[in-house]
Scaffold this motif. Structure first.
Motif, PDB file in Angstrom:
ATOM      1  N   LEU A   2      32.057  33.383  35.715  1.00  0.00           N
ATOM      2  CA  LEU A   2      32.083  32.619  34.463  1.00  0.00           C
ATOM      3  C   LEU A   2      33.004  33.252  33.430  1.00  0.00           C
ATOM      4  CD1 LEU A   2      28.390  31.461  34.137  1.00  0.00           C
ATOM      5  CD2 LEU A   2      30.402  30.047  34.546  1.00  0.00           C
ATOM      6  N   ASP A   3      33.068  34.573  33.384  1.00  0.00           N
ATOM      7  CA  ASP A   3      34.014  35.243  32.484  1.00  0.00           C
ATOM      8  C   ASP A   3      35.444  34.815  32.808  1.00  0.00           C
ATOM      9  OD1 ASP A   3      31.944  36.607  31.201  1.00  0.00           O
ATOM     10  OD2 ASP A   3      32.331  38.522  32.235  1.00  0.00           O
ATOM     11  N   GLN A   4      35.775  34.769  34.100  1.00  0.00           N
ATOM     12  CA  GLN A   4      37.118  34.368  34.526  1.00  0.00           C
ATOM     13  C   GLN A   4      37.390  32.905  34.169  1.00  0.00           C
ATOM     14  OE1 GLN A   4      36.802  35.358  38.680  1.00  0.00           O
ATOM     15  NE2 GLN A   4      37.464  37.480  38.378  1.00  0.00           N
ATOM     16  N   LEU A   5      36.394  32.049  34.403  1.00  0.00           N
ATOM     17  CA  LEU A   5      36.568  30.626  34.092  1.00  0.00           C
ATOM     18  C   LEU A   5      36.723  30.408  32.589  1.00  0.00           C
ATOM     19  CD1 LEU A   5      34.036  29.074  36.620  1.00  0.00           C
ATOM     20  CD2 LEU A   5      36.523  28.805  36.644  1.00  0.00           C
ATOM     21  N   GLU A   6      35.968  31.139  31.785  1.00  0.00           N
ATOM     22  CA  GLU A   6      36.102  31.029  30.330  1.00  0.00           C
ATOM     23  C   GLU A   6      37.473  31.519  29.869  1.00  0.00           C
ATOM     24  OE1 GLU A   6      32.010  31.086  27.913  1.00  0.00           O
ATOM     25  OE2 GLU A   6      32.510  33.022  28.822  1.00  0.00           O
ATOM     26  N   ALA A   7      37.918  32.632  30.429  1.00  0.00           N
ATOM     27  CA  ALA A   7      39.230  33.179  30.060  1.00  0.00           C
ATOM     28  C   ALA A   7      40.353  32.207  30.393  1.00  0.00           C
ATOM     29  CB  ALA A   7      39.459  34.516  30.757  1.00  0.00           C
ATOM     30  N   ALA A   8      40.171  31.433  31.458  1.00  0.00           N
ATOM     31  CA  ALA A   8      41.176  30.447  31.866  1.00  0.00           C
ATOM     32  C   ALA A   8      41.024  29.130  31.094  1.00  0.00           C
ATOM     33  CB  ALA A   8      41.065  30.185  33.366  1.00  0.00           C
ATOM     34  N   GLY A   9      39.996  29.038  30.257  1.00  0.00           N
ATOM     35  CA  GLY A   9      39.772  27.815  29.493  1.00  0.00           C
ATOM     36  C   GLY A   9      39.154  26.692  30.315  1.00  0.00           C
ATOM     37  N   ALA A  43      44.121  28.209  45.011  1.00  0.00           N
ATOM     38  CA  ALA A  43      44.935  29.278  44.422  1.00  0.00           C
ATOM     39  C   ALA A  43      46.086  28.685  43.618  1.00  0.00           C
ATOM     40  CB  ALA A  43      45.457  30.218  45.505  1.00  0.00           C
ATOM     41  N   GLU A  44      46.609  27.554  44.073  1.00  0.00           N
ATOM     42  CA  GLU A  44      47.674  26.875  43.323  1.00  0.00           C
ATOM     43  C   GLU A  44      47.183  26.424  41.952  1.00  0.00           C
ATOM     44  OE1 GLU A  44      49.310  23.715  45.670  1.00  0.00           O
ATOM     45  OE2 GLU A  44      49.824  25.049  47.319  1.00  0.00           O
ATOM     46  N   LEU A  45      45.870  26.179  41.843  1.00  0.00           N
ATOM     47  CA  LEU A  45      45.270  25.790  40.567  1.00  0.00           C
ATOM     48  C   LEU A  45      44.800  27.005  39.773  1.00  0.00           C
ATOM     49  CD1 LEU A  45      43.074  22.820  41.812  1.00  0.00           C
ATOM     50  CD2 LEU A  45      45.323  22.692  40.713  1.00  0.00           C
ATOM     51  N   GLY A  46      44.890  28.175  40.390  1.00  0.00           N
ATOM     52  CA  GLY A  46      44.494  29.408  39.724  1.00  0.00           C
ATOM     53  C   GLY A  46      43.017  29.713  39.786  1.00  0.00           C
TER      54      GLY A  46
END
Length: 93
Positions: free
Chosen positions: A72-79, A32-35
């Motif tokens: 994957l949508d979340q990971l893409e949004a986070a770059g 969570a600290e890494l988001g």
């Protein structure tokens, strides 16, 4: 039914369960600290070399198709990830 006493198998099962819960809580807090979530970490870990399809990664992580898309949508949004269309084998070059 007899209560568990020290040194009995029931105690080992309780301790293993407790240790597992503590581990997952610590892992979730650290990530969570890494988001990211533990599920997102598992997806990133398996996708790292880039040779697997989205479906293969989901199968390896035990993640259903819908949850995999959301992850994957979340990971893409986070770059942190990028989808690359799979090559179609047998197609003219």
């Amino acid at each position: 039914m007899e209560s568990p006493s020290p040194g009995r198998p029931q105690d080992l099962l309780f301790l293993l369960s407790w240790a597992s819960q503590a581990f997952w809580a610590e892992q979730a807090a650290g990530l969570a600290e890494l988001g990211i979530s533990p599920r997102a970490y598992a997806v990133l870990l398996r996708a790292h070399d880039g040779n697997l399809t989205q479906r293969q990664i989901g199968d390896m992580c035990g993640v259903d198709k819908t949850t995999m898309v959301v992850t994957l949508d979340q990971l893409e949004a986070a770059g942190l990830a990028r989808r690359i269309p799979a090559r179609v084998t047998g197609a003219p070059g």
